[in-house]
Motif scaffolding. Structure first.
Motif, PDB file in Angstrom:
ATOM      1  N   GLN A 298       0.827  -1.203   0.000  1.00 33.48           N
ATOM      2  CA  GLN A 298       0.000   0.000   0.000  1.00 33.48           C
ATOM      3  C   GLN A 298       0.863   1.255   0.000  1.00 33.48           C
ATOM      4  O   GLN A 298       0.586   2.204  -0.737  1.00 33.48           O
ATOM      5  CB  GLN A 298      -0.935   0.003   1.207  1.00 33.48           C
ATOM      6  CG  GLN A 298      -2.095  -0.954   1.053  1.00 33.48           C
ATOM      7  CD  GLN A 298      -3.018  -0.879   2.248  1.00 33.48           C
ATOM      8  OE1 GLN A 298      -2.740  -1.445   3.290  1.00 33.48           O
ATOM      9  NE2 GLN A 298      -4.113  -0.154   2.084  1.00 33.48           N
TER      10      GLN A 298
ATOM     11  N   ARG B  72       3.771   1.712  -1.176  1.00 28.92           N
ATOM     12  CA  ARG B  72       4.441   1.878  -2.468  1.00 28.92           C
ATOM     13  C   ARG B  72       3.458   2.139  -3.598  1.00 28.92           C
ATOM     14  O   ARG B  72       3.876   2.343  -4.738  1.00 28.92           O
ATOM     15  CB  ARG B  72       5.283   0.648  -2.771  1.00 28.92           C
ATOM     16  CG  ARG B  72       6.445   0.505  -1.801  1.00 28.92           C
ATOM     17  CD  ARG B  72       7.021  -0.873  -1.817  1.00 28.92           C
ATOM     18  NE  ARG B  72       8.130  -0.977  -2.745  1.00 28.92           N
ATOM     19  CZ  ARG B  72       8.687  -2.133  -3.079  1.00 28.92           C
ATOM     20  NH1 ARG B  72       8.224  -3.259  -2.576  1.00 28.92           N
ATOM     21  NH2 ARG B  72       9.691  -2.157  -3.909  1.00 28.92           N
ATOM     22  N   GLY B  73       2.165   2.083  -3.306  1.00 29.11           N
ATOM     23  CA  GLY B  73       1.163   2.341  -4.334  1.00 29.11           C
ATOM     24  C   GLY B  73       0.849   1.149  -5.219  1.00 29.11           C
ATOM     25  O   GLY B  73       0.128   1.287  -6.206  1.00 29.11           O
ATOM     26  N   VAL B  74       1.377  -0.032  -4.892  1.00 28.25           N
ATOM     27  CA  VAL B  74       1.072  -1.221  -5.678  1.00 28.25           C
ATOM     28  C   VAL B  74      -0.390  -1.602  -5.481  1.00 28.25           C
ATOM     29  O   VAL B  74      -1.102  -1.902  -6.438  1.00 28.25           O
ATOM     30  CB  VAL B  74       2.008  -2.402  -5.301  1.00 28.25           C
ATOM     31  CG1 VAL B  74       1.603  -3.684  -6.022  1.00 28.25           C
ATOM     32  CG2 VAL B  74       3.461  -2.045  -5.616  1.00 28.25           C
ATOM     33  N   ILE B  75      -0.849  -1.580  -4.239  1.00 25.23           N
ATOM     34  CA  ILE B  75      -2.263  -1.799  -3.928  1.00 25.23           C
ATOM     35  C   ILE B  75      -2.870  -0.441  -3.608  1.00 25.23           C
ATOM     36  O   ILE B  75      -2.444   0.231  -2.682  1.00 25.23           O
ATOM     37  CB  ILE B  75      -2.446  -2.763  -2.730  1.00 25.23           C
ATOM     38  CG1 ILE B  75      -1.944  -4.162  -3.085  1.00 25.23           C
ATOM     39  CG2 ILE B  75      -3.904  -2.809  -2.300  1.00 25.23           C
ATOM     40  CD1 ILE B  75      -2.033  -5.162  -1.944  1.00 25.23           C
ATOM     41  N   GLY B  76      -3.868  -0.070  -4.415  1.00 29.80           N
ATOM     42  CA  GLY B  76      -4.466   1.248  -4.250  1.00 29.80           C
ATOM     43  C   GLY B  76      -5.734   1.265  -3.428  1.00 29.80           C
ATOM     44  O   GLY B  76      -6.192   2.325  -3.026  1.00 29.80           O
ATOM     45  N   GLY B  77      -6.315   0.114  -3.177  1.00 31.65           N
ATOM     46  CA  GLY B  77      -7.545   0.099  -2.400  1.00 31.65           C
ATOM     47  C   GLY B  77      -8.151  -1.286  -2.336  1.00 31.65           C
ATOM     48  O   GLY B  77      -7.701  -2.212  -3.009  1.00 31.65           O
TER      49      GLY B  77
ATOM     50  N   GLU C  94     -13.274   7.307 -16.518  1.00 30.47           N
ATOM     51  CA  GLU C  94     -11.816   7.467 -16.546  1.00 30.47           C
ATOM     52  C   GLU C  94     -11.474   8.607 -17.474  1.00 30.47           C
ATOM     53  O   GLU C  94     -12.189   8.867 -18.444  1.00 30.47           O
ATOM     54  CB  GLU C  94     -11.132   6.221 -17.119  1.00 30.47           C
ATOM     55  CG  GLU C  94     -11.115   5.013 -16.267  1.00 30.47           C
ATOM     56  CD  GLU C  94     -10.328   3.904 -16.942  1.00 30.47           C
ATOM     57  OE1 GLU C  94      -9.103   3.830 -16.695  1.00 30.47           O
ATOM     58  OE2 GLU C  94     -10.929   3.144 -17.716  1.00 30.47           O
TER      59      GLU C  94
END
Length: 167
Positions: free
Chosen positions: A47, A49-54, A96
């Motif tokens: 999280q 590192r931004g690999v998992i965003g949510g 998007e």
């Protein structure tokens, strides 16, 4: 081989969470056969590192009554990108928005209740002075829906060949 930001355990953890988003840390540790603290540390790191965003639910627009998907390429007046982004962010049917190179300046994925309703959505999208032109294509089917697990598997395999962080 390139060094990947994830290793095999990270890849297995991400795949497990993608398959069962409501699974708890303790159950993850049991299934992955690692300590609970290891799973928690890996989740925290992924999280950070931004690999998992949510961990939110995947919502299907069609099930909400928006079965039509289209992609609009927009041409924006020079220097008006920020205003156009703010306008488009206020349109609920814009799912998007990407700034792009090539023909056009922005690409947005939009949804509508029907083909006729798509015209209303397009009118709302382009009803802003900074948007000079739009070119829209309606999606007929989605044979490869948005996915990241094959990419996760590839990155995890690359990471397994480098030095992986433990813990």
């Amino acid at each position: 081989m390139l060094n990947s930001p994830i290793d095999a355990l990270d890849g297995r953890l991400i795949a497990l969470l993608a398959q069962e988003p409501r699974i708890g840390v303790l159950e993850c540790s049991r299934r992955l056969q690692v300590a609970r603290g290891t799973v928690q540390a890996r989740l925290d790191r992924l999280q950070a590192r931004g690999v998992i965003g949510g961990f939110g639910p995947e919502v299907e627009p069609a099930a909400l009554g928006y079965p039509v998907t289209a992609f609009a390429t927009l041409e924006i007046s020079q220097g008006q990108g920020a205003d156009a982004r703010a306008h488009l962010a206020a349109v609920p049917e814009v799912l998007e928005l990407h700034t792009i190179t090539g023909q056009g300046d922005m690409l947005c994925r939009i949804v509508a209740r029907s083909n006729a309703d798509l015209q209303r959505v397009i009118d709302r999208v382009v009803g802003f002075d900074s948007i000079m032109r739009a070119s829209t294509a309606i999606a007929l089917e989605n044979p490869v829906p948005y996915r990241v697990l094959p990419l996760v598997a590839q990155a995890a395999a690359e990471g397994a060949h480098g030095t992986a962080e433990s813990g």
